[in-house]
Design an enzyme around this catalytic site. Structure first.
Site, PDB file in Angstrom:
ATOM      1  N   ARG A 159      -0.312  12.137  -9.447  1.00  0.00           N
ATOM      2  CA  ARG A 159       0.212  10.894  -9.459  1.00  0.00           C
ATOM      3  C   ARG A 159       1.718  10.851 -10.270  1.00  0.00           C
ATOM      4  O   ARG A 159       2.414  10.067 -10.282  1.00  0.00           O
ATOM      5  CB  ARG A 159      -0.634   9.868 -10.075  1.00  0.00           C
ATOM      6  CG  ARG A 159      -1.928   9.545  -9.245  1.00  0.00           C
ATOM      7  CD  ARG A 159      -2.566   8.093  -9.649  1.00  0.00           C
ATOM      8  NE  ARG A 159      -3.982   8.192  -9.219  1.00  0.00           N
ATOM      9  CZ  ARG A 159      -4.411   7.698  -7.912  1.00  0.00           C
ATOM     10  NH1 ARG A 159      -3.687   7.414  -6.920  1.00  0.00           N
ATOM     11  NH2 ARG A 159      -5.828   7.329  -7.809  1.00  0.00           N
TER      12      ARG A 159
ATOM     13  N   PHE B  19      -1.940  16.397   3.987  1.00  0.00           N
ATOM     14  CA  PHE B  19      -2.247  15.554   2.874  1.00  0.00           C
ATOM     15  C   PHE B  19      -1.332  15.745   1.835  1.00  0.00           C
ATOM     16  O   PHE B  19      -0.751  16.811   1.376  1.00  0.00           O
ATOM     17  CB  PHE B  19      -3.714  16.186   2.213  1.00  0.00           C
ATOM     18  CG  PHE B  19      -4.134  15.091   1.185  1.00  0.00           C
ATOM     19  CD1 PHE B  19      -5.051  14.116   1.912  1.00  0.00           C
ATOM     20  CD2 PHE B  19      -4.118  15.111  -0.020  1.00  0.00           C
ATOM     21  CE1 PHE B  19      -5.702  13.253   0.831  1.00  0.00           C
ATOM     22  CE2 PHE B  19      -4.669  14.158  -0.872  1.00  0.00           C
ATOM     23  CZ  PHE B  19      -5.384  13.312  -0.491  1.00  0.00           C
ATOM     24  N   VAL B  20      -0.637  14.651   1.528  1.00  0.00           N
ATOM     25  CA  VAL B  20       0.569  14.335   0.621  1.00  0.00           C
ATOM     26  C   VAL B  20       0.142  13.834  -0.679  1.00  0.00           C
ATOM     27  O   VAL B  20      -0.758  13.144  -0.934  1.00  0.00           O
ATOM     28  CB  VAL B  20       1.774  13.384   1.277  1.00  0.00           C
ATOM     29  CG1 VAL B  20       2.128  14.058   2.714  1.00  0.00           C
ATOM     30  CG2 VAL B  20       1.268  12.163   1.528  1.00  0.00           C
TER      31      VAL B  20
ATOM     32  N   GLU C  53       0.595  -1.374  -0.117  1.00  0.00           N
ATOM     33  CA  GLU C  53       0.230   0.110   0.066  1.00  0.00           C
ATOM     34  C   GLU C  53       0.920   1.413   0.022  1.00  0.00           C
ATOM     35  O   GLU C  53       1.989   1.159   0.601  1.00  0.00           O
ATOM     36  CB  GLU C  53      -0.832   0.070   1.274  1.00  0.00           C
ATOM     37  CG  GLU C  53      -2.364   0.115   1.024  1.00  0.00           C
ATOM     38  CD  GLU C  53      -3.047   0.823   0.351  1.00  0.00           C
ATOM     39  OE1 GLU C  53      -4.074   1.055   0.500  1.00  0.00           O
ATOM     40  OE2 GLU C  53      -2.385   1.785  -0.515  1.00  0.00           O
ATOM     41  N   ASP C  54       0.100   2.361  -0.358  1.00  0.00           N
ATOM     42  CA  ASP C  54       0.961   3.564  -0.386  1.00  0.00           C
ATOM     43  C   ASP C  54       1.159   4.297   0.842  1.00  0.00           C
ATOM     44  O   ASP C  54       2.177   4.570   1.550  1.00  0.00           O
ATOM     45  CB  ASP C  54       0.478   4.381  -1.459  1.00  0.00           C
ATOM     46  CG  ASP C  54      -1.079   4.958  -1.619  1.00  0.00           C
ATOM     47  OD1 ASP C  54      -1.512   5.560  -2.242  1.00  0.00           O
ATOM     48  OD2 ASP C  54      -1.863   4.182  -0.535  1.00  0.00           O
TER      49      ASP C  54
ATOM     50  N   ASP D 101      -3.853   6.063   6.564  1.00  0.00           N
ATOM     51  CA  ASP D 101      -4.096   7.288   7.184  1.00  0.00           C
ATOM     52  C   ASP D 101      -5.420   6.980   8.254  1.00  0.00           C
ATOM     53  O   ASP D 101      -4.954   6.725   9.283  1.00  0.00           O
ATOM     54  CB  ASP D 101      -4.813   8.168   5.970  1.00  0.00           C
ATOM     55  CG  ASP D 101      -5.125   9.566   6.436  1.00  0.00           C
ATOM     56  OD1 ASP D 101      -5.088  10.409   5.460  1.00  0.00           O
ATOM     57  OD2 ASP D 101      -5.637   9.847   7.725  1.00  0.00           O
TER      58      ASP D 101
END
Ligand SMILES: O=P(O)(O)OC[C@H]1O[C@H](OP(=O)(O)OP(=O)(O)O)[C@H](O)[C@@H]1O
Ligand SMILES: Oc1ncnc2c1N=NC2
Ligand SMILES: [Mg+2]
Ligand SMILES: [Mg+2]
Length: 213
Positions: A195, A182-183, A129-130, A133
């Site tokens: 992206r 928020f990145v 996963e990236d 959160d």
């Protein structure tokens, strides 16, 4: 395992010190994690993972945001397997999961492509996963995957956000623990934008307005 902790008072990098696309220059606050740093950290995560794994593995990419980390992590694992006495076979699979609108979780985790997960029965799975959160996506995804009776499930996430919105979920492997901002970049998006940005950056208010849904 451990992760690199980026503190809240971290001195991030100026956009003028790295190569950033002109089309996003006005929408970003700063560079948080340059891609070179990410790649070096990913190489160590791959070594840690290879140290723990000996049986055949299914690496499961969580689209869309996980695709860049998945690509770079598996490149390192493949290189490890090609150069060490102990190697293990790896298969790949892809699942698409969506829950964000703008910079907020909708709370509804939509899992697409779960029909082909029957092949996971009895296998060792590494979910890639990236970011974690709120943790909603991973908790829901793990529930879904466990229904297919895998042998074991491990999770590697490049980022783990320090946020009061977290449900407390922590992955087995974490690249960086980051502040509550928020990145975007390195395949992380804001409404499908950013992206195509190499570095993990913090979006600014102008960018949130310009690309708001
Ligand atoms: O821990 P959570 O609060 O659930 O947030 C993390 C998840 O949300 C994002 O996916 P998104 O819904 O943006 O879809 P995408 O991967 O296609 O960008 C991100 O890629 C993670 O999958
Ligand atoms: O900071 C983030 N940036 C992009 N996508 C997501 C984030 N947090 N949850 C999903
Ligand atoms: Mg995602
Ligand atoms: Mg997204």
């Amino acid at each position: 395992t451990t992760s690199i902790v980026i503190p809240d008072d971290y001195t991030s990098y100026s956009l003028d010190d790295f190569c950033v696309p002109a089309h996003y220059y006005d929408d970003l606050k700063c560079v948080l994690l340059p891609k070179g740093l990410i790649l070096d950290r990913v190489q160590r995560l791959a070594e840690d993972i290879c140290h723990d794994i000996s049986s055949p593995l299914v690496a499961l990419c969580v689209l869309k945001g996980g695709y860049q980390f998945f690509t770079d992590l598996l490149d390192c694992i493949k290189n490890h397997n090609a150069t060490s006495e102990k190697s293990f076979q790896m298969q790949v699979d892809f699942i698409k999961v969506k829950s964000y609108m703008n910079d907020q979780s909708t709370g509804v985790v939509n899992i697409m492509g779960s029909d082909n997960l029957a092949s996971l029965k009895g296998k060792s799975i590494l979910i890639v996963e990236d970011i974690i959160d709120t943790g909603n996506t991973m908790v829901k995804l793990l529930e879904t995957i466990k229904k297919f009776e895998p042998k074991q499930v491990m999770v590697a996430s490049l980022l783990l956000k320090r946020t009061k919105r977290s449900n407390g979920y922590r992955p087995n492997y974490t690249g960086f623990e980051i502040p509550d901002a928020f990145v975007v970049g390195y395949a992380l998006d804001y409404n499908e934008y950013f992206r195509d940005l190499n570095h993990v950056c913090i979006i600014n208010e102008r960018g949130k307005k310009r690309y708001a849904a």
